[in-house]
Design an enzyme around this catalytic site. Structure first.
Site, PDB file in Angstrom:
ATOM      1  N   PRO A  18      -4.617  -2.478  -2.086  1.00 31.10           N
ATOM      2  CA  PRO A  18      -4.427  -1.712  -3.326  1.00 31.10           C
ATOM      3  C   PRO A  18      -4.345  -0.201  -3.146  1.00 31.10           C
ATOM      4  O   PRO A  18      -4.036   0.511  -4.091  1.00 31.10           O
ATOM      5  CB  PRO A  18      -5.672  -2.079  -4.140  1.00 31.10           C
ATOM      6  N   ASP A  41       6.740   1.370   0.096  1.00 34.07           N
ATOM      7  CA  ASP A  41       6.917   1.456  -1.348  1.00 34.07           C
ATOM      8  C   ASP A  41       6.034   2.573  -1.884  1.00 34.07           C
ATOM      9  O   ASP A  41       5.049   2.947  -1.262  1.00 34.07           O
ATOM     10  CB  ASP A  41       6.480   0.145  -2.021  1.00 34.07           C
ATOM     11  N   LYS A  63       9.639   1.557  -5.101  1.00 33.57           N
ATOM     12  CA  LYS A  63      10.081   0.831  -6.303  1.00 33.57           C
ATOM     13  C   LYS A  63       8.955   0.996  -7.293  1.00 33.57           C
ATOM     14  O   LYS A  63       7.853   0.557  -7.078  1.00 33.57           O
ATOM     15  CB  LYS A  63      10.255  -0.657  -6.010  1.00 33.57           C
ATOM     16  N   GLY A  95      -0.633  -4.166  -2.165  1.00 36.35           N
ATOM     17  CA  GLY A  95      -1.417  -5.375  -2.410  1.00 36.35           C
ATOM     18  C   GLY A  95      -1.159  -6.407  -1.336  1.00 36.35           C
ATOM     19  O   GLY A  95      -1.116  -6.096  -0.141  1.00 36.35           O
ATOM     20  N   ASP A  96      -0.945  -7.646  -1.760  1.00 35.44           N
ATOM     21  CA  ASP A  96      -0.493  -8.689  -0.845  1.00 35.44           C
ATOM     22  C   ASP A  96       1.026  -8.771  -0.954  1.00 35.44           C
ATOM     23  O   ASP A  96       1.570  -8.898  -2.058  1.00 35.44           O
ATOM     24  CB  ASP A  96      -1.118 -10.040  -1.200  1.00 35.44           C
ATOM     25  N   ILE A  99       2.978 -11.305  -3.265  1.00 35.24           N
ATOM     26  CA  ILE A  99       2.754 -11.442  -4.714  1.00 35.24           C
ATOM     27  C   ILE A  99       3.572 -10.386  -5.455  1.00 35.24           C
ATOM     28  O   ILE A  99       3.318  -9.177  -5.319  1.00 35.24           O
ATOM     29  CB  ILE A  99       1.252 -11.309  -5.057  1.00 35.24           C
ATOM     30  N   THR A 124      -4.767  -8.471  -2.468  1.00 40.02           N
ATOM     31  CA  THR A 124      -3.984  -8.209  -3.671  1.00 40.02           C
ATOM     32  C   THR A 124      -4.791  -7.339  -4.633  1.00 40.02           C
ATOM     33  O   THR A 124      -6.027  -7.377  -4.640  1.00 40.02           O
ATOM     34  CB  THR A 124      -3.579  -9.528  -4.365  1.00 40.02           C
ATOM     35  N   MET A 178       2.085  -5.681 -13.820  1.00 38.97           N
ATOM     36  CA  MET A 178       3.171  -4.938 -14.478  1.00 38.97           C
ATOM     37  C   MET A 178       3.191  -5.228 -15.978  1.00 38.97           C
ATOM     38  O   MET A 178       4.260  -5.409 -16.566  1.00 38.97           O
ATOM     39  CB  MET A 178       4.531  -5.296 -13.853  1.00 38.97           C
TER      40      MET A 178
HETATM   41  C1  LIG Z   1       5.356  -4.888  -7.702  1.00 37.75           C
HETATM   42  S1  LIG Z   1       3.761  -5.419  -8.124  1.00 37.75           S
HETATM   43  C2  LIG Z   1       3.030  -5.596  -6.569  1.00 37.75           C
HETATM   44  C3  LIG Z   1       1.726  -6.365  -6.562  1.00 37.75           C
HETATM   45  C4  LIG Z   1       1.074  -6.405  -5.204  1.00 37.75           C
HETATM   46  N1  LIG Z   1       1.879  -7.173  -4.287  1.00 37.75           N
HETATM   47  C5  LIG Z   1      -0.352  -6.951  -5.220  1.00 37.75           C
HETATM   48  O1  LIG Z   1      -0.624  -8.004  -4.633  1.00 37.75           O
HETATM   49  O2  LIG Z   1      -1.212  -6.280  -5.800  1.00 37.75           O
HETATM   50  C6  LIG Z   1       3.090  -3.911  -8.731  1.00 37.75           C
HETATM   51  C7  LIG Z   1       2.013  -4.143  -9.770  1.00 37.75           C
HETATM   52  O3  LIG Z   1       0.797  -4.515  -9.100  1.00 37.75           O
HETATM   53  C8  LIG Z   1      -0.308  -3.967  -9.785  1.00 37.75           C
HETATM   54  N2  LIG Z   1      -0.976  -3.028  -8.878  1.00 37.75           N
HETATM   55  C9  LIG Z   1      -0.602  -2.732  -7.613  1.00 37.75           C
HETATM   56  N3  LIG Z   1      -1.475  -1.866  -7.059  1.00 37.75           N
HETATM   57  C10 LIG Z   1      -2.422  -1.633  -8.003  1.00 37.75           C
HETATM   58  C11 LIG Z   1      -3.588  -0.843  -8.036  1.00 37.75           C
HETATM   59  N4  LIG Z   1      -3.977  -0.117  -6.994  1.00 37.75           N
HETATM   60  N5  LIG Z   1      -4.331  -0.837  -9.175  1.00 37.75           N
HETATM   61  C12 LIG Z   1      -3.968  -1.584 -10.234  1.00 37.75           C
HETATM   62  N6  LIG Z   1      -2.871  -2.348 -10.256  1.00 37.75           N
HETATM   63  C13 LIG Z   1      -2.113  -2.374  -9.163  1.00 37.75           C
HETATM   64  C14 LIG Z   1       0.231  -3.280 -11.034  1.00 37.75           C
HETATM   65  O4  LIG Z   1       0.273  -4.243 -12.063  1.00 37.75           O
HETATM   66  C15 LIG Z   1       1.620  -2.919 -10.575  1.00 37.75           C
HETATM   67  O5  LIG Z   1       2.485  -2.726 -11.668  1.00 37.75           O
END
Ligand SMILES: C[S@@+](CC[C@H](N)C(=O)[O-])C[C@H]1O[C@@H](n2cnc3c(N)ncnc32)[C@H](O)[C@@H]1O
Length: 248
Positions: A18, A41, A63, A95-96, A99, A124, A178
């Site tokens: 994260p 990213d 992105k 994240g992961d 996902i 994640t 998102m």
């Molecule tokens: C394209 S998705 C990627 C998710 C990522 N693969 C994961 O496992 O967390 C991006 C979304 O993940 C969430 N996200 C990712 N990083 C975050 C963080 N540090 N804090 C809160 N939400 C996060 C938000 O909902 C964001 O809009």
């Protein structure tokens, strides 16, 4: 382009977690340290990039909802080109990587080009958000299922094919990625499908970053909170039989 280091390139699709570098896996940190090129990213930037070695060329291919970003086919092309030039390439995803990360498109491009790759799993933001809030994602007896959904389709709108019966199930923890912009409409649909408005909800913003914010509320309370907001930070929404009292 950096000078080629190996005769045959290799791509590591690395999960960045994260944002807190301590939530990188050892394998992720090792791959970053050894990389010739890191394609990252927007959400996989910041202090995690400090793990890359001084030799690494760092390339932003961000992105981010509502902001200009590299097109997916351009990212695929860069991955293939750098690997074909013999580099150790790290493709760093937030994240992961598996996902909601458009991993499949990149795997297909690498497979079609005959480039060897590996996927390095990671933390994640869903797990990190629950941990930051001090709650489990599942609960014995009350929440035996966890579901990850997206609150935005390719156009950024609430997906039209939501399985309402599944997400209005009161015995499930639902994590919405998102989902900040569309949550008011999602909450309305949840109410129409029978989920009580006082169901606990967590809003976890910028988890693992200095500006982290956690809001423990209800589905209705969060819908009011997020109405018409301008999204600045990444945010995750969780609702269901969460292990806290709203407002605690
Ligand atoms: C394209 S998705 C990627 C998710 C990522 N693969 C994961 O496992 O967390 C991006 C979304 O993940 C969430 N996200 C990712 N990083 C975050 C963080 N540090 N804090 C809160 N939400 C996060 C938000 O909902 C964001 O809009």
């Amino acid at each position: 382009m950096t000078e080629p280091k190996t005769p045959a390139g290799f791509v590591s699709l690395v999960s960045a977690g994260p944002g807190d570098p301590e939530l990188l896996t050892l394998k992720a940190a090792n791959r970053l340290a050894a990389a010739d090129v890191v394609l990252f990213d927007d959400l996989a930037s910041g202090p995690v990039l400090d793990q890359a070695g001084p030799q690494a060329e760092l390339i932003a291919v961000g992105k981010r909802a509502g902001r200009p970003s590299a097109r997916q086919d351009h990212v695929n092309q860069l991955l293939v080109q750098y690997a074909q030039a013999g580099h150790r390439v790290v493709r760093l995803k937030s994240g992961d990587a598996g996902i909601f990360g458009r991993l499949e498109e990149e795997l297909l491009a690498l497979t079609e080009a005959g480039i060897p790759f590996e996927i390095i799993p990671g933390v994640t933001s869903a797990s990190a958000a629950a941990a930051a809030a001090g709650i489990p994602l599942t609960r014995r007896l009350t929440s035996r299922r966890v579901q990850f959904i997206t609150g935005a389709d390719v156009t950024g709108d609430l997906p039209a094919d939501i399985n309402w019966a599944a997400i209005a199930d009161p015995a499930v923890t639902t994590v919405v990625f998102m989902g900040q912009r569309s949550f008011t409409r999602l909450a309305q649909g949840l109410r129409e499908h029978g989920l009580p408005g006082d169901t606990p909800a967590l809003f976890a913003e910028a988890v693992g970053h200095p500006q982290q914010r956690l809001l423990r509320t209800t589905v209705d309370g969060l819908a009011r909170e997020l109405q018409g907001i301008e999204v600045v930070n990444p945010g995750l929404i969780m609702f269901g039989p969460l292990a806290f009292r709203p407002g605690s």
